[in-house]
Design a protein around this motif. Sequence first.
Motif, PDB file in Angstrom:
ATOM      1  N   ASP A 135     101.641 142.294 136.470  1.00 49.80           N
ATOM      2  CA  ASP A 135     102.494 141.007 136.088  1.00 49.80           C
ATOM      3  C   ASP A 135     102.256 140.186 137.066  1.00 49.80           C
ATOM      4  O   ASP A 135     102.136 138.723 136.947  1.00 49.80           O
ATOM      5  N   THR A 136     102.673 140.267 138.470  1.00 47.42           N
ATOM      6  CA  THR A 136     102.769 139.627 139.464  1.00 47.42           C
ATOM      7  C   THR A 136     101.400 139.075 139.812  1.00 47.42           C
ATOM      8  O   THR A 136     101.203 137.853 140.196  1.00 47.42           O
ATOM      9  N   ALA A 137     100.452 139.897 139.685  1.00 50.94           N
ATOM     10  CA  ALA A 137      98.884 139.381 140.062  1.00 50.94           C
ATOM     11  C   ALA A 137      98.571 138.384 139.106  1.00 50.94           C
ATOM     12  O   ALA A 137      98.000 137.408 139.300  1.00 50.94           O
ATOM     13  N   LEU A 138      98.967 138.471 137.668  1.00 53.08           N
ATOM     14  CA  LEU A 138      98.588 137.422 136.799  1.00 53.08           C
ATOM     15  C   LEU A 138      99.326 136.101 137.023  1.00 53.08           C
ATOM     16  O   LEU A 138      98.655 135.176 136.943  1.00 53.08           O
ATOM     17  N   VAL A 139     100.448 136.433 137.538  1.00 59.08           N
ATOM     18  CA  VAL A 139     101.453 134.855 137.777  1.00 59.08           C
ATOM     19  C   VAL A 139     100.712 134.150 138.918  1.00 59.08           C
ATOM     20  O   VAL A 139     100.436 133.024 138.897  1.00 59.08           O
ATOM     21  N   VAL A 140     100.291 135.051 139.814  1.00 59.82           N
ATOM     22  CA  VAL A 140      99.586 134.436 140.893  1.00 59.82           C
ATOM     23  C   VAL A 140      98.330 133.783 140.765  1.00 59.82           C
ATOM     24  O   VAL A 140      98.051 132.437 141.187  1.00 59.82           O
ATOM     25  N   ARG A 141      97.492 134.380 139.916  1.00 62.07           N
ATOM     26  CA  ARG A 141      96.297 133.867 139.463  1.00 62.07           C
ATOM     27  C   ARG A 141      96.275 132.727 138.465  1.00 62.07           C
ATOM     28  O   ARG A 141      95.574 131.630 138.800  1.00 62.07           O
ATOM     29  N   GLU A 142      97.434 132.605 137.942  1.00 65.78           N
ATOM     30  CA  GLU A 142      97.661 131.594 137.157  1.00 65.78           C
ATOM     31  C   GLU A 142      98.038 130.249 137.679  1.00 65.78           C
ATOM     32  O   GLU A 142      97.576 129.070 137.345  1.00 65.78           O
ATOM     33  N   ARG A 185      98.799 120.773 150.692  1.00 64.32           N
ATOM     34  CA  ARG A 185      99.198 120.234 149.105  1.00 64.32           C
ATOM     35  C   ARG A 185      99.315 121.631 148.296  1.00 64.32           C
ATOM     36  O   ARG A 185     100.082 121.694 147.513  1.00 64.32           O
ATOM     37  N   GLY A 186      98.126 122.139 148.319  1.00 60.23           N
ATOM     38  CA  GLY A 186      98.009 123.440 147.354  1.00 60.23           C
ATOM     39  C   GLY A 186      98.973 124.379 147.729  1.00 60.23           C
ATOM     40  O   GLY A 186      99.862 125.027 146.959  1.00 60.23           O
ATOM     41  N   ARG A 187      99.434 124.804 149.216  1.00 62.10           N
ATOM     42  CA  ARG A 187     100.303 125.587 149.524  1.00 62.10           C
ATOM     43  C   ARG A 187     101.576 125.271 149.039  1.00 62.10           C
ATOM     44  O   ARG A 187     102.548 126.069 148.579  1.00 62.10           O
ATOM     45  N   ALA A 188     102.064 123.978 149.026  1.00 60.25           N
ATOM     46  CA  ALA A 188     103.431 123.518 148.813  1.00 60.25           C
ATOM     47  C   ALA A 188     103.519 123.646 147.015  1.00 60.25           C
ATOM     48  O   ALA A 188     104.596 124.085 146.744  1.00 60.25           O
ATOM     49  N   ARG A 189     102.448 123.337 146.336  1.00 61.59           N
ATOM     50  CA  ARG A 189     102.526 123.591 144.955  1.00 61.59           C
ATOM     51  C   ARG A 189     102.744 125.038 144.574  1.00 61.59           C
ATOM     52  O   ARG A 189     103.674 125.349 143.836  1.00 61.59           O
ATOM     53  N   LEU A 190     101.911 126.141 145.273  1.00 62.76           N
ATOM     54  CA  LEU A 190     102.252 127.415 145.121  1.00 62.76           C
ATOM     55  C   LEU A 190     103.557 127.975 145.532  1.00 62.76           C
ATOM     56  O   LEU A 190     104.126 128.659 144.626  1.00 62.76           O
ATOM     57  N   ALA A 191     103.810 127.327 146.687  1.00 63.02           N
ATOM     58  CA  ALA A 191     105.404 127.572 147.020  1.00 63.02           C
ATOM     59  C   ALA A 191     106.310 127.141 146.076  1.00 63.02           C
ATOM     60  O   ALA A 191     107.193 128.192 145.732  1.00 63.02           O
ATOM     61  N   ALA A 192     106.190 125.971 145.559  1.00 65.44           N
ATOM     62  CA  ALA A 192     107.235 125.796 144.354  1.00 65.44           C
ATOM     63  C   ALA A 192     107.146 126.664 143.211  1.00 65.44           C
ATOM     64  O   ALA A 192     107.815 127.136 142.596  1.00 65.44           O
ATOM     65  N   THR A 199     110.594 138.378 147.880  1.00 66.69           N
ATOM     66  CA  THR A 199     111.685 139.360 148.140  1.00 66.69           C
ATOM     67  C   THR A 199     112.364 139.378 149.374  1.00 66.69           C
ATOM     68  O   THR A 199     113.490 139.574 149.657  1.00 66.69           O
ATOM     69  N   ALA A 200     111.674 138.622 150.284  1.00 68.42           N
ATOM     70  CA  ALA A 200     112.122 138.421 151.553  1.00 68.42           C
ATOM     71  C   ALA A 200     111.628 137.213 152.464  1.00 68.42           C
ATOM     72  O   ALA A 200     110.424 136.922 151.877  1.00 68.42           O
ATOM     73  N   PRO A 201     112.231 136.486 153.175  1.00 68.19           N
ATOM     74  CA  PRO A 201     111.619 135.090 153.620  1.00 68.19           C
ATOM     75  C   PRO A 201     110.227 135.389 154.380  1.00 68.19           C
ATOM     76  O   PRO A 201     109.559 134.568 154.305  1.00 68.19           O
ATOM     77  N   GLU A 202     110.251 136.820 155.014  1.00 69.37           N
ATOM     78  CA  GLU A 202     109.038 136.933 156.145  1.00 69.37           C
ATOM     79  C   GLU A 202     108.146 137.751 155.407  1.00 69.37           C
ATOM     80  O   GLU A 202     106.913 137.869 155.840  1.00 69.37           O
ATOM     81  N   GLN A 203     108.197 138.101 153.949  1.00 71.23           N
ATOM     82  CA  GLN A 203     107.343 138.955 153.252  1.00 71.23           C
ATOM     83  C   GLN A 203     106.185 137.999 152.784  1.00 71.23           C
ATOM     84  O   GLN A 203     106.452 137.298 151.541  1.00 71.23           O
ATOM     85  N   PRO A 204     104.946 138.317 153.082  1.00 74.09           N
ATOM     86  CA  PRO A 204     103.729 137.560 152.228  1.00 74.09           C
ATOM     87  C   PRO A 204     103.792 137.792 150.970  1.00 74.09           C
ATOM     88  O   PRO A 204     103.802 139.034 150.457  1.00 74.09           O
ATOM     89  N   LEU A 205     103.458 136.747 150.132  1.00 78.72           N
ATOM     90  CA  LEU A 205     103.151 136.964 148.703  1.00 78.72           C
ATOM     91  C   LEU A 205     101.844 137.848 148.529  1.00 78.72           C
ATOM     92  O   LEU A 205     100.968 137.305 148.906  1.00 78.72           O
ATOM     93  N   SER A 206     101.777 138.727 147.752  1.00 80.99           N
ATOM     94  CA  SER A 206     100.573 139.545 147.501  1.00 80.99           C
ATOM     95  C   SER A 206     100.585 139.921 145.916  1.00 80.99           C
ATOM     96  O   SER A 206     101.602 139.857 145.347  1.00 80.99           O
ATOM     97  N   ASP A 207      99.552 139.785 145.365  1.00 82.03           N
ATOM     98  CA  ASP A 207      99.032 140.046 144.071  1.00 82.03           C
ATOM     99  C   ASP A 207      98.880 141.536 143.678  1.00 82.03           C
ATOM    100  O   ASP A 207      98.451 141.531 142.670  1.00 82.03           O
TER     101      ASP A 207
END
Length: 240
Positions: A135-142, A185-192, A199-207
């Motif tokens: 589900d996380t993978a789908l959300v990231v791709r979307e 700009r793309g990273r800012a949109r993805l971050a939002a 789950t943690a501030p230093e944990q990279p987002l992975s799908d």
Amino acid sequence: MAPNGSTERPVGSDSPPASDLDLLRAHVAGERDAFAELLRRHRDRLWAVALRTLGDREEAADALQDALLSAHRAAGRFRGDSAVTTWLHRIVVNACLDRIRRRQAHPTVPLPDGVRDVTGATGGTEPAAPVPDHDTALVVREALAALPVEQRAALVLVDVQGYPIAEVARILEVAEGTVKSRCARGRARLAAALGYLRTAPEQPLSDGGMPTVTGRNQQPRGGVRSVSGRPRREANQEEL
């Protein structure tokens, strides 16, 4: 084979390997296998760029096929003002962006995930996401697919595929500052859009199958920063 595939030589051969430019020129001169060898060297990376940019294996396969056919036909017009790999990537990215724009102009209702039969799709395999992370993978791709096409292309090339800013600027035929601005700009949109998944501030987002979107340019704590590491307000503010 070297990472970019350009220095491979047959086992036991003392002759220097043909460069990408040599192969392209041989193809133009009528050598039947030259273009196939050129594609063998670079097809995996071209496929990865198409797949990440479009987010759909069938669309990516079609875009890659269109791009390679265009490259095959346009080889005689290659001016040599960039590396052959840069030229090939530019053709593939443009084919993908054309498909995205056509899709936005004529939207269709997508099939449910997993319905399409992609066993005959062109290109290499893509690792499947572990079941708990599907589900996380789908959300990231979307979220990536929802970015403006120029920002998506820049992020795919820089953060997902790991190309240097200067190389991406040559592929997209824009200034380096433009690439940095689009990435920021793309990273800012993805971050939002995806901040709640962290789950943690230093944990990279992975799908769970797609390389982390922020990659080697991962945002530090305290806000979005540019590729150069400066606060975003000091980065190039060029509008798309």
